[in-house]
Enzyme design. Structure first.
Site, PDB file in Angstrom:
ATOM      1  N   ARG A 108       0.877  -1.176   0.000  1.00  0.00           N
ATOM      2  CA  ARG A 108       0.000   0.000   0.000  1.00  0.00           C
ATOM      3  C   ARG A 108       0.909   1.219   0.000  1.00  0.00           C
ATOM      4  NH1 ARG A 108      -5.288   1.560   1.824  1.00  0.00           N
ATOM      5  NH2 ARG A 108      -5.339   3.649   2.725  1.00  0.00           N
ATOM      6  N   HIS A 135      -7.164   0.961  -6.655  1.00  0.00           N
ATOM      7  CA  HIS A 135      -7.475   0.420  -5.321  1.00  0.00           C
ATOM      8  C   HIS A 135      -8.390  -0.796  -5.510  1.00  0.00           C
ATOM      9  CE1 HIS A 135      -7.823   0.132  -1.147  1.00  0.00           C
ATOM     10  NE2 HIS A 135      -8.474   1.231  -0.838  1.00  0.00           N
ATOM     11  N   GLN A 138     -10.589  -2.577  -2.655  1.00  0.00           N
ATOM     12  CA  GLN A 138     -11.753  -1.809  -2.217  1.00  0.00           C
ATOM     13  C   GLN A 138     -12.947  -2.076  -3.129  1.00  0.00           C
ATOM     14  OE1 GLN A 138     -12.261   0.472   0.507  1.00  0.00           O
ATOM     15  NE2 GLN A 138     -14.357   0.204  -0.204  1.00  0.00           N
ATOM     16  N   ASP A 231     -15.688   9.995  -2.351  1.00  0.00           N
ATOM     17  CA  ASP A 231     -14.415   9.799  -1.664  1.00  0.00           C
ATOM     18  C   ASP A 231     -13.925  11.169  -1.221  1.00  0.00           C
ATOM     19  OD1 ASP A 231     -12.074   8.689  -0.709  1.00  0.00           O
ATOM     20  OD2 ASP A 231     -11.181   8.329  -2.675  1.00  0.00           O
ATOM     21  N   CYS A 272     -15.470   4.778   0.605  1.00  0.00           N
ATOM     22  CA  CYS A 272     -14.387   3.854   0.966  1.00  0.00           C
ATOM     23  C   CYS A 272     -13.804   4.147   2.342  1.00  0.00           C
ATOM     24  CB  CYS A 272     -13.294   3.878  -0.096  1.00  0.00           C
ATOM     25  SG  CYS A 272     -12.642   5.519  -0.477  1.00  0.00           S
ATOM     26  N   ARG A 300     -14.387  -5.389   3.365  1.00  0.00           N
ATOM     27  CA  ARG A 300     -12.965  -5.368   3.011  1.00  0.00           C
ATOM     28  C   ARG A 300     -12.284  -6.643   3.495  1.00  0.00           C
ATOM     29  NH1 ARG A 300     -10.029  -1.000   2.236  1.00  0.00           N
ATOM     30  NH2 ARG A 300      -8.644  -2.482   1.202  1.00  0.00           N
TER      31      ARG A 300
END
Length: 315
Positions: A108, A135, A138, A231, A272, A300
């Site tokens: 990450r 991502h 996600q 987001d 998210c 997740r």
């Protein structure tokens, strides 16, 4: 028939077929049902994974750690100050060292090129926990949440409001094209996604019977939406643009007016996380019955567990 994803990297959903993504979602649901029933299948028994983090994380770190432990594996967290990744040591050298010690590696961080270089040299599956470009873990959680609410994915209308060229917009667009979801971005045209990626996604979408749309008018964009997604307006590493981004994106805030403009009473809200409540989404929408953000957060873990099990597990 289960798909054999053993040994595969998970860097972007571009690399997976519609059927493979659906398989991962079904595996996620199976693992979720078993966890809630108290069943531990030990599908990662004897496996060790390395968790490389340049960026801070709540959901990604916890999902990989708990998901691995649930199935009998061991997870080792390696922060940016713990190892020499990209500093004293070349990325490819770190990859070759870790690949000889671990069965899988999560990364990450910032550059997509770094997770790709890790994958090139590690010799074990590498999973993208987030980069500035994509991502993908996600998106699996988002799609599992949508599937739980609507019973299917194909034919749904998903609207993303805000920064249309960030990793979430990119990844939702790719995933939607793969799964037959009509995907709409509501953003100022200066924050539309890269034209080449839009063209690529539209080709995939045409094959799967869906469309990709770009709108500057959010109230027009959300008409008929099954789900509205947003987001943060300022991604990690872009903090110096906070004031300008806030002014530019204020018209794209998800609020009661936007939710009402869908013309439906069953539209769900997705994010998210973490959220800046009062900016990209109002408190009342975030806390409403339409909000499924904590279902997403839980998912997740189940979807990340599925990725690990499918690529390194004892299936």
């Amino acid at each position: 028939m289960p798909f054999n994803l053993k040994g595969r990297h998970f860097l972007t959903l571009k690399d997976f077929s519609t059927q493979e993504i659906q398989y991962l979602l079904q595996l996620s649901m199976d693992l979720k049902v078993k966890k809630r029933a108290g069943i531990r299948t030990k599908l990662l028994e004897g496996k060790s994974i390395a968790l490389l983090f340049e960026k801070a994380s709540t959901r990604t770190r916890c999902a990989f750690t708990v998901g691995c432990q649930d199935e009998g594996g061991y997870a080792e967290f390696l922060g940016k100050n713990d190892i020499h990744l990209g500093g004293k040591e070349d990325v490819k050298d770190t990859a070759r060292v870790l690949g000889r010690m671990f069965d899988g590696i999560q990364f990450r961080g910032f550059k997509q090129s770094m997770v790709e270089e890790l994958a090139e040299y590690a010799g074990v599956p590498v999973w993208n926990g987030l980069t500035d470009s994509y991502h993908p873990t996600q998106i699996l959680a988002d799609f599992l949440t949508m599937q739980e609410n609507f019973g299917c994915l194909k034919g749904l209308r998903l609207v993303y409001a805000g920064d249309g060229r960030n990793n979430m917009a990119n990844s939702l667009m790719i995933g939607s094209a793969k799964m037959g979801i009509d995907f709409v971005i509501a953003a100022p045209d200066s924050l539309f996604p890269e034209e080449g990626l839009v063209a690529e996604c539209r080709r995939i979408a045409e094959e799967n019977g869906c469309v990709i749309e770009l709108h500057t008018d959010i109230l027009d964009a959300v008409k008929g939406a099954d789900a509205i997604y947003t987001d943060v307006w300022v991604s990690m590493g872009e903090e110096d643009q906070k004031a300008a981004r806030k002014a530019l994106l204020q018209p794209y805030q998800v609020n009661a007016e936007v939710m009402k403009a869908t013309g439906r009473d069953d539209t769900i809200f997705l994010h998210c996380l973490p959220a800046n409540k009062g900016q990209e989404v109002t408190e009342d929408v975030f806390e409403s019955a339409a909000s499924k953000v904590f279902d997403e957060a839980e998912n997740r873990m189940h979807t990340i567990k599925a990725v690990m099990v499918a690529t390194i597990g004892n299936l």
